[in-house]
Design a protein around this motif. Structure first.
Motif, PDB file in Angstrom:
ATOM      1  N   PHE A   1      49.610  41.405 -27.144  1.00 18.14           N
ATOM      2  CA  PHE A   1      49.520  42.649 -27.905  1.00 18.14           C
ATOM      3  C   PHE A   1      48.547  43.615 -27.232  1.00 18.14           C
ATOM      4  CE2 PHE A   1      47.564  45.337 -31.130  1.00 18.14           C
ATOM      5  CZ  PHE A   1      48.676  45.879 -31.743  1.00 18.14           C
ATOM      6  N   GLU A   2      47.374  43.115 -26.860  1.00 17.39           N
ATOM      7  CA  GLU A   2      46.367  43.976 -26.242  1.00 17.39           C
ATOM      8  C   GLU A   2      46.818  44.525 -24.889  1.00 17.39           C
ATOM      9  OE1 GLU A   2      42.855  41.531 -26.258  1.00 17.39           O
ATOM     10  OE2 GLU A   2      42.437  41.984 -28.377  1.00 17.39           O
ATOM     11  N   ARG A   3      47.618  43.766 -24.150  1.00 13.80           N
ATOM     12  CA  ARG A   3      48.111  44.239 -22.852  1.00 13.80           C
ATOM     13  C   ARG A   3      49.257  45.232 -22.999  1.00 13.80           C
ATOM     14  NH1 ARG A   3      47.146  38.917 -21.810  1.00 13.80           N
ATOM     15  NH2 ARG A   3      49.323  38.271 -22.027  1.00 13.80           N
ATOM     16  N   LEU A   4      50.164  45.002 -23.950  1.00 14.94           N
ATOM     17  CA  LEU A   4      51.386  45.799 -24.034  1.00 14.94           C
ATOM     18  C   LEU A   4      51.329  46.955 -25.037  1.00 14.94           C
ATOM     19  CD1 LEU A   4      54.115  43.016 -23.758  1.00 14.94           C
ATOM     20  CD2 LEU A   4      53.067  44.385 -21.949  1.00 14.94           C
ATOM     21  N   PHE A   5      50.517  46.824 -26.069  1.00 19.00           N
ATOM     22  CA  PHE A   5      50.468  47.864 -27.094  1.00 19.00           C
ATOM     23  C   PHE A   5      50.140  49.246 -26.519  1.00 19.00           C
ATOM     24  CE2 PHE A   5      48.289  50.191 -30.554  1.00 19.00           C
ATOM     25  CZ  PHE A   5      49.347  50.268 -31.459  1.00 19.00           C
ATOM     26  N   PRO A   6      49.150  49.376 -25.626  1.00 17.25           N
ATOM     27  CA  PRO A   6      48.864  50.716 -25.079  1.00 17.25           C
ATOM     28  C   PRO A   6      50.068  51.346 -24.369  1.00 17.25           C
ATOM     29  CG  PRO A   6      47.061  49.225 -24.579  1.00 17.25           C
ATOM     30  CD  PRO A   6      48.172  48.393 -25.147  1.00 17.25           C
ATOM     31  N   HIS A   7      50.852  50.536 -23.644  1.00 20.12           N
ATOM     32  CA  HIS A   7      52.041  51.057 -22.965  1.00 20.12           C
ATOM     33  C   HIS A   7      53.063  51.562 -23.977  1.00 20.12           C
ATOM     34  CE1 HIS A   7      50.812  49.571 -19.016  1.00 20.12           C
ATOM     35  NE2 HIS A   7      50.481  48.442 -19.604  1.00 20.12           N
ATOM     36  N   MET A   8      53.229  50.812 -25.066  1.00 20.48           N
ATOM     37  CA  MET A   8      54.192  51.212 -26.095  1.00 20.48           C
ATOM     38  C   MET A   8      53.726  52.479 -26.802  1.00 20.48           C
ATOM     39  SD  MET A   8      56.414  48.974 -25.527  1.00 20.48           S
ATOM     40  CE  MET A   8      55.843  48.247 -23.998  1.00 20.48           C
TER      41      MET A   8
ATOM     42  N   LEU B   1      45.845  33.282 -30.003  1.00 18.19           N
ATOM     43  CA  LEU B   1      45.135  34.085 -29.007  1.00 18.19           C
ATOM     44  C   LEU B   1      46.097  34.607 -27.939  1.00 18.19           C
ATOM     45  CD1 LEU B   1      41.839  32.036 -28.493  1.00 18.19           C
ATOM     46  CD2 LEU B   1      42.124  34.231 -29.674  1.00 18.19           C
ATOM     47  N   GLU B   2      47.132  33.825 -27.614  1.00 16.78           N
ATOM     48  CA  GLU B   2      48.112  34.271 -26.623  1.00 16.78           C
ATOM     49  C   GLU B   2      48.830  35.527 -27.096  1.00 16.78           C
ATOM     50  OE1 GLU B   2      48.203  31.037 -27.738  1.00 16.78           O
ATOM     51  OE2 GLU B   2      47.774  29.817 -25.977  1.00 16.78           O
ATOM     52  N   PHE B   3      49.235  35.537 -28.370  1.00 10.27           N
ATOM     53  CA  PHE B   3      49.915  36.718 -28.891  1.00 10.27           C
ATOM     54  C   PHE B   3      48.963  37.908 -28.923  1.00 10.27           C
ATOM     55  CE2 PHE B   3      51.474  39.627 -32.145  1.00 10.27           C
ATOM     56  CZ  PHE B   3      52.757  39.835 -31.677  1.00 10.27           C
ATOM     57  N   LYS B   4      47.724  37.660 -29.311  1.00  8.18           N
ATOM     58  CA  LYS B   4      46.733  38.736 -29.331  1.00  8.18           C
ATOM     59  C   LYS B   4      46.571  39.329 -27.929  1.00  8.18           C
ATOM     60  CE  LYS B   4      41.983  39.857 -30.492  1.00  8.18           C
ATOM     61  NZ  LYS B   4      40.665  39.386 -30.836  1.00  8.18           N
ATOM     62  N   GLY B   5      46.546  38.467 -26.920  1.00  5.86           N
ATOM     63  CA  GLY B   5      46.431  38.939 -25.538  1.00  5.86           C
ATOM     64  C   GLY B   5      47.630  39.781 -25.123  1.00  5.86           C
TER      65      GLY B   5
ATOM     66  N   THR C   1      55.897  28.465 -26.075  1.00  8.10           N
ATOM     67  CA  THR C   1      55.976  28.950 -27.448  1.00  8.10           C
ATOM     68  C   THR C   1      54.663  29.650 -27.805  1.00  8.10           C
ATOM     69  OG1 THR C   1      57.456  27.150 -28.060  1.00  8.10           O
ATOM     70  CG2 THR C   1      56.318  28.288 -29.862  1.00  8.10           C
ATOM     71  N   ILE C   2      54.817  30.856 -28.357  1.00  7.79           N
ATOM     72  CA  ILE C   2      53.643  31.647 -28.726  1.00  7.79           C
ATOM     73  C   ILE C   2      53.726  31.957 -30.216  1.00  7.79           C
ATOM     74  CG2 ILE C   2      52.428  33.825 -28.397  1.00  7.79           C
ATOM     75  CD1 ILE C   2      53.333  33.749 -25.505  1.00  7.79           C
TER      76      ILE C   2
END
Length: 185
Positions: free
Chosen positions: A19-26, A13-17, A7-8
């Motif tokens: 977001f930081e990994r996937l946002f650039p791809h999106m 911090l897990e969600f922030k991570g 569960t996130i």
């Protein structure tokens, strides 16, 4: 939301991570479809807001989440193009011109390949080899001959590999991939 059974919370911090990994791809996907970095960022943010609003989603892996976000971004881009009325009377069902649909398909194919090949690299070396040969159109017999193993071994390895890919990427993603993109490998 759950990712890989964990569960996130959206303020964690897990969600922030994630977001930081996937946002650039999106952002890249949205920007390429819409032809604008600013609009691409807006659409990517909108996708994460929609994800946040659906906090009961359960993803088998981060890659399954990424595939889900790609669909959200694609749909938001189509909506944006419709709002801007950047299409003429020769539109396809999705509201895009033939050339826009072609570009969109190419972008999605490229992103799909990235996700798939990352997941394939996580398979055992033998499974990776079998899946890559299968995606290139090799028959079970050709794969068996190439790898000097039995046809039954090929079938077993493929079954286990596809099962793991479904778990990693989500069953709908793999089904779409195998039915729509296999001819491009």
């Amino acid at each position: 939301m759950k990712v890989s059974g964990k569960t996130i919370q959206y303020n964690s911090l897990e969600f922030k991570g994630i977001f930081e990994r996937l946002f650039p791809h999106m952002c890249v996907l949205g920007s390429r479809i819409l032809g604008s970095d600013d609009k691409g960022k807006d659409v990517a943010q909108e996708a994460f807001v929609k994800l946040w609003q659906r906090d009961n989603e359960d993803f088998n892996s981060e890659r399954a989440l990424q595939a889900y976000l790609y669909v959200l971004v694609k749909n938001a881009c189509i909506s944006q193009l419709r709002k801007e009325k950047k299409y003429n009377s020769t539109t396809l069902d999705e509201g895009l011109t033939v050339s826009q649909q072609s570009v969109l398909n190419e972008i999605l194919r490229e992103e799909t390949y990235k996700l798939l090949y990352e997941a394939i690299k996580e398979l055992s070396p033998q499974a990776e080899e079998v899946v890559n040969l299968a995606l290139k159109g090799y028959t079970n017999q050709n794969i068996a001959d190439e790898l000097d193993i039995t046809v039954n071994s090929v079938k077993t390895v493929k079954k286990r590999a596809y099962s793991k890919l479904r778990k990693t990427l989500g069953s709908q993603f793999v089904t779409i991939l195998l039915t729509n993109f296999i001819q491009f490998f």
